[in-house]
Scaffold this motif. Sequence first.
Motif: not given
Length: 250
Positions: A123-146
């Motif tokens: 299993a994998v838990v992918f932790v997201v900072d809910s307060s900055t997600v709008s500024r990091q969406t691209r980087f989050l999506a790239e990592y999550l895609y991988d």
Amino acid sequence: MSSLRHLIPRQLVIADNEYLTLLILSALLVLAGIVDYLSVNFSIRSKRSSKNTILLTGLPSAGKTVMHYQLSSGKTVETVTSMMENEADVVLTDGKAATHVVDVPGHERLRFKFSEFMPIAHAVVFVVDSSTVSRQTRFLAEYLYDILSDRFAQSERIPILIACNKSDLLTSFKKERIQTLLEGEINKLRQTRSAALDTQDSEGNENTFLGFEGKDFSFQDLENDVEFLECSAENKDIEGIKDWMASVSL
């Protein structure tokens, strides 16, 4: 050398040859260090010998390490960006075997290390900072895609939890909004990555088209079970995370 002579067992002291005695002492110290190193690494390899492992992944400052300490010791600690993985055996349910939990560094140059643990992850838990997600969406999506396109995640249908951390902050997005942002960004990423479907990346993972062609990306279209959950590691509000981890543990 004479000042160290009293530290050396009498049987090892060679008369009138202090340098040879020192050489023997140095060799023994090196040997002791090697034995200790092998013992520690054997212990770690033993923990990594089965698939009873859950990975904590995500970008720097998302709160992975705080969550890891909360899970392993129940304590809240001040942390800095991790430069190496943190590992611990965590009892998620009383009376059941401990689960091996690994906090993978989020630094850009080190986050690829998640792929080293995927063969033993269930299993994998992918932790997201809910307060900055709008500024990091691209980087989050790239990592999550991988992670989602990793060959082991694909073949084993490894479940993924998107842990929307810091949900207590006023600037935090709700999990539904975070899901929408990530789905939209992954939908864009598919356009740029689809050309590499028949190639392999530096970790040897095959590039995979996520979801269905001709349809906007949705986590519901994946064979992996993907869930979103709000939490706050800083406030010790991670019971939902712990329950999910327990539910998917072997």
